[in-house]
Scaffold this motif. Sequence first.
Motif, PDB file in Angstrom:
ATOM      1  N   GLY A 245     -50.070 -75.824 -76.013  1.00 26.91           N
ATOM      2  CA  GLY A 245     -49.516 -74.688 -75.295  1.00 26.91           C
ATOM      3  C   GLY A 245     -50.428 -73.475 -75.309  1.00 26.91           C
ATOM      4  N   ALA A 246     -50.854 -73.066 -76.504  1.00 23.49           N
ATOM      5  CA  ALA A 246     -51.720 -71.883 -76.611  1.00 23.49           C
ATOM      6  C   ALA A 246     -53.086 -72.146 -75.987  1.00 23.49           C
ATOM      7  N   GLY A 247     -53.636 -73.342 -76.221  1.00 24.24           N
ATOM      8  CA  GLY A 247     -54.934 -73.681 -75.650  1.00 24.24           C
ATOM      9  C   GLY A 247     -54.914 -73.619 -74.134  1.00 24.24           C
ATOM     10  N   THR A 248     -53.861 -74.154 -73.531  1.00 24.53           N
ATOM     11  CA  THR A 248     -53.749 -74.112 -72.073  1.00 24.53           C
ATOM     12  C   THR A 248     -53.606 -72.678 -71.581  1.00 24.53           C
ATOM     13  N   ASP A 249     -52.897 -71.850 -72.329  1.00 26.61           N
ATOM     14  CA  ASP A 249     -52.797 -70.425 -71.973  1.00 26.61           C
ATOM     15  C   ASP A 249     -54.174 -69.777 -71.886  1.00 26.61           C
ATOM     16  N   TYR A 250     -54.983 -69.992 -72.921  1.00 31.28           N
ATOM     17  CA  TYR A 250     -56.333 -69.414 -72.925  1.00 31.28           C
ATOM     18  C   TYR A 250     -57.157 -69.954 -71.760  1.00 31.28           C
ATOM     19  N   ALA A 251     -56.980 -71.232 -71.470  1.00 31.41           N
ATOM     20  CA  ALA A 251     -57.718 -71.841 -70.362  1.00 31.41           C
ATOM     21  C   ALA A 251     -57.331 -71.208 -69.030  1.00 31.41           C
ATOM     22  N   LEU A 252     -56.048 -70.957 -68.839  1.00 30.91           N
ATOM     23  CA  LEU A 252     -55.589 -70.355 -67.593  1.00 30.91           C
ATOM     24  C   LEU A 252     -56.179 -68.964 -67.404  1.00 30.91           C
ATOM     25  N   LEU A 253     -56.196 -68.167 -68.460  1.00 27.17           N
ATOM     26  CA  LEU A 253     -56.724 -66.805 -68.363  1.00 27.17           C
ATOM     27  C   LEU A 253     -58.210 -66.819 -68.023  1.00 27.17           C
ATOM     28  N   LEU A 254     -58.961 -67.678 -68.720  1.00 29.83           N
ATOM     29  CA  LEU A 254     -60.404 -67.743 -68.478  1.00 29.83           C
ATOM     30  C   LEU A 254     -60.696 -68.272 -67.080  1.00 29.83           C
ATOM     31  N   THR A 255     -60.002 -69.320 -66.677  1.00 27.49           N
ATOM     32  CA  THR A 255     -60.256 -69.927 -65.370  1.00 27.49           C
ATOM     33  C   THR A 255     -59.925 -68.948 -64.246  1.00 27.49           C
ATOM     34  N   ALA A 256     -58.835 -68.189 -64.412  1.00 27.93           N
ATOM     35  CA  ALA A 256     -58.467 -67.208 -63.390  1.00 27.93           C
ATOM     36  C   ALA A 256     -59.548 -66.137 -63.249  1.00 27.93           C
ATOM     37  N   ARG A 257     -60.077 -65.650 -64.375  1.00 29.10           N
ATOM     38  CA  ARG A 257     -61.128 -64.623 -64.302  1.00 29.10           C
ATOM     39  C   ARG A 257     -62.420 -65.213 -63.740  1.00 29.10           C
ATOM     40  N   TYR A 258     -62.698 -66.480 -64.075  1.00 29.48           N
ATOM     41  CA  TYR A 258     -63.886 -67.162 -63.553  1.00 29.48           C
ATOM     42  C   TYR A 258     -63.781 -67.298 -62.032  1.00 29.48           C
ATOM     43  N   ARG A 259     -62.606 -67.691 -61.534  1.00 33.45           N
ATOM     44  CA  ARG A 259     -62.424 -67.835 -60.091  1.00 33.45           C
ATOM     45  C   ARG A 259     -62.595 -66.479 -59.402  1.00 33.45           C
ATOM     46  N   GLU A 260     -62.120 -65.424 -60.062  1.00 33.16           N
ATOM     47  CA  GLU A 260     -62.273 -64.074 -59.516  1.00 33.16           C
ATOM     48  C   GLU A 260     -63.748 -63.691 -59.420  1.00 33.16           C
ATOM     49  N   GLU A 261     -64.506 -64.012 -60.488  1.00 33.71           N
ATOM     50  CA  GLU A 261     -65.925 -63.642 -60.518  1.00 33.71           C
ATOM     51  C   GLU A 261     -66.769 -64.505 -59.582  1.00 33.71           C
ATOM     52  N   LEU A 262     -66.322 -65.722 -59.277  1.00 34.44           N
ATOM     53  CA  LEU A 262     -67.070 -66.572 -58.332  1.00 34.44           C
ATOM     54  C   LEU A 262     -67.115 -65.938 -56.946  1.00 34.44           C
ATOM     55  N   ARG A 263     -66.127 -65.097 -56.630  1.00 31.21           N
ATOM     56  CA  ARG A 263     -66.129 -64.406 -55.344  1.00 31.21           C
ATOM     57  C   ARG A 263     -67.107 -63.233 -55.343  1.00 31.21           C
ATOM     58  N   ARG A 264     -67.559 -62.827 -56.538  1.00 31.57           N
ATOM     59  CA  ARG A 264     -68.464 -61.675 -56.660  1.00 31.57           C
ATOM     60  C   ARG A 264     -69.885 -62.070 -57.022  1.00 31.57           C
ATOM     61  N   HIS A 265     -70.095 -63.304 -57.484  1.00 27.78           N
ATOM     62  CA  HIS A 265     -71.420 -63.761 -57.911  1.00 27.78           C
ATOM     63  C   HIS A 265     -71.766 -65.065 -57.205  1.00 27.78           C
ATOM     64  N   GLN A 266     -72.980 -65.106 -56.692  1.00 29.70           N
ATOM     65  CA  GLN A 266     -73.420 -66.328 -56.023  1.00 29.70           C
ATOM     66  C   GLN A 266     -73.694 -67.436 -57.034  1.00 29.70           C
ATOM     67  N   ASP A 267     -74.227 -67.053 -58.193  1.00 31.53           N
ATOM     68  CA  ASP A 267     -74.571 -68.018 -59.240  1.00 31.53           C
ATOM     69  C   ASP A 267     -73.354 -68.247 -60.142  1.00 31.53           C
ATOM     70  N   ARG A 268     -72.909 -69.483 -60.232  1.00 31.28           N
ATOM     71  CA  ARG A 268     -71.714 -69.769 -61.037  1.00 31.28           C
ATOM     72  C   ARG A 268     -71.945 -69.529 -62.519  1.00 31.28           C
ATOM     73  N   HIS A 269     -73.190 -69.654 -62.989  1.00 36.46           N
ATOM     74  CA  HIS A 269     -73.494 -69.385 -64.397  1.00 36.46           C
ATOM     75  C   HIS A 269     -73.284 -67.902 -64.709  1.00 36.46           C
ATOM     76  N   GLU A 270     -73.738 -67.041 -63.791  1.00 35.35           N
ATOM     77  CA  GLU A 270     -73.516 -65.609 -63.966  1.00 35.35           C
ATOM     78  C   GLU A 270     -72.024 -65.276 -63.896  1.00 35.35           C
ATOM     79  N   ALA A 271     -71.332 -65.933 -62.986  1.00 32.86           N
ATOM     80  CA  ALA A 271     -69.897 -65.687 -62.843  1.00 32.86           C
ATOM     81  C   ALA A 271     -69.159 -66.031 -64.134  1.00 32.86           C
ATOM     82  N   MET A 272     -69.488 -67.163 -64.736  1.00 31.98           N
ATOM     83  CA  MET A 272     -68.819 -67.551 -65.980  1.00 31.98           C
ATOM     84  C   MET A 272     -69.198 -66.621 -67.122  1.00 31.98           C
TER      85      MET A 272
END
Length: 704
Positions: A245-272
């Motif tokens: 439960g807690a692990g999935t929570d952390y994953a959701l938060l990180l993935t959501a911010r990563y998806r947000e940053e992918l719209r701002r960065h061309q390089d996925r490594h920089e976005a992450m």
Amino acid sequence: MSPTRKLAALPCGRRSKWVVLALWLVLLVALGPLAGKLMGAEDNQASSWLPGNAESTQVLDEQRTFQPVDTAQAVVVYQRAGGITPADRAEATSEAVEFAAVPHVVGPVVGPVASADGQAMQTIVPIDIGTNGWNDLKPAVEQLRRTAAADSNGMTTHVTGPGGVGADQAAAFAGIDSSLLAATVSVVIILLLLTYRSPVLWVLPLVTAAGALTVSEALIYLLAKHAGLTVNAQSAGILIVLVLGAGTDYALLLTARYREELRRHQDRHEAMAFALHRAGPAILASSATVIASMLCLLIAEMNSTSGLGPVCAIGVLIALLAMLTLLPALLVIVGRWVFWPVRPAYGTPEPTRTGRWAHIGTWIGRRPRKVWVGTALALAACCVGLVSLDANGLSTAGTFTGKPDSVVGQQVLSQHFPGGTGAPLTIISTGTGAPAVQEAALTTAGVAAATPPVVHGGQALFQATLTDPPDSGAAKSTVDRVRAAVHAVPGADAKVGGSTAVILDAGRAAGNDNRAIIPLVLGVVLLILAVLLRAVTAPLVLIATVVLSYAAALGISVFFFEHVFHFQGQDNAFPLFVFVFLVALGIDYNIFLMTRVREESAQHGTRQGALNGLSATGGVITSAGLILASTFAVLGTLPVVGFAEIGFAVALGVLLDTLVVRSVLVTALTMDLDRHMWWPSLLSRPGAVARAAPGVQEPADAQD
């Protein structure tokens, strides 16, 4: 690049991502086989659950002088409404000989003994608990039941007493690890599919969480085997739910911010790297509150509670490490396509800015004070159910959601024999003081009979049968009277144990734990929030909202327990466990929200920052709350009232935190308090930040 940005970029670098993946694969291959051994390392003996310094626990230890193995008495009950016949007596006598040959049966089998009304008989069978706790009781009791029922010739037969109850508890917990894991994984998969709306993306968080659980179980097994860490069925079961439960929570938060940053960065490594840099502190603080809260349990008097703390803390720590290293590596390895069919292309607008939560935030911003006052009053009204809270322990019958054979047998036994038959008090004293101690016990109100003392090595042991059922309030009062009487015998060093004494001591220890641990957890969480948010007002507000949410969840839960599920009461540890899980996990969502609000407030002011923070995190936090609530609700599938109550209350509390407290109450309070929310930091000073960023306007009547 700052040191923190460099650190955040490590798990997702062009080369380092492969190193991270390789390290986790090596770890899983090395530790995977050990995870499956955790169940075999569980310690379900009575001493692993009881308060370590209690008088009843001391009796358990000292009675090994008289019998080198731990035993539990199973009571075989025979009943015939028309009266026991000579043939029935002969059959029960023959079966008593067979009982003595059952594996794990030790010592003399006593009986059959007929009841005064001539309608029932009982045979007492001592069973060796061994080192496997109740696991050795189950096969022995099952064989006793088969033997007693085989030639009953119309008699009803049951196996009850501590041995029968322990066997039924073992049956209730049988396969808990596999059943909980299967149910929890199924729930997580369904909710991740609904959250991501992607047929592929859900696999990565789930695989990462499963890897964290495997490593956690392996490490806990090693500590249990070689470092004396106590693990029982309770802590092993909660570990599964908490890590996934807690692990999935952390994953959701990180993935959501990563998806947000992918719209701002061309390089996925920089976005992450940027996503880790921004979301990492919130995830770290969130996990720190859970870990610190769990470690507070170490001061508990109850061994089952103190043992749960480090087990859960280890699980959350490993889940944190997995979500901040393995998951980022996997996400950048697979690339943007994993978000299919809605790939976050570079330069596309962020949909959360104009989504459902943005509209909710705008609505709250029109009249924030009315919103938070109304919400707080509604939650306070839910607390009314607390007047029915009965966390004084569960009776034998109230322990199970159903009615197993041992419960039925106890009811039959109570109809025909003294209430305490089959679960006597065990009294230990010096050999010379035994006669006086026995006399003191026999003359105490509530004691029906006592066995002759057995003297060995300068100590004496005898048992006293109570007139009342062993789990009743009257029986507990008798224990106090017996203790007062035997303690008064000079030089006897008398101690009173047995089933009723265990129940009494456990209840008092749980009460002490509630009074000591709850304030400690609040203090620890408050300190973590103050460091994270660099403020005093915000942490105090957040703590107050979570406590209100906890009380409301408890009030609603007690109403359901009493009027819908018809449970007899609550376990002694119920308020503490629900408090620790709800405060530790419920504060997570406030941390996720308020760290983003603070980030936005530094650019746009607190009112607009609250709106932006809610818009950006509303969807992901709601999804995380639904997943965590659902995983805890899985505990309700177990046929054990204590687990069902914890699962229901925590699931309800998480939903309240997610849908009401965090999204409405905290947001409204933040908008109403405005910059004062961040006192005494720089953000609380007038003019420290712009009231709104260019192109962003606050609601017209936000000052209402």
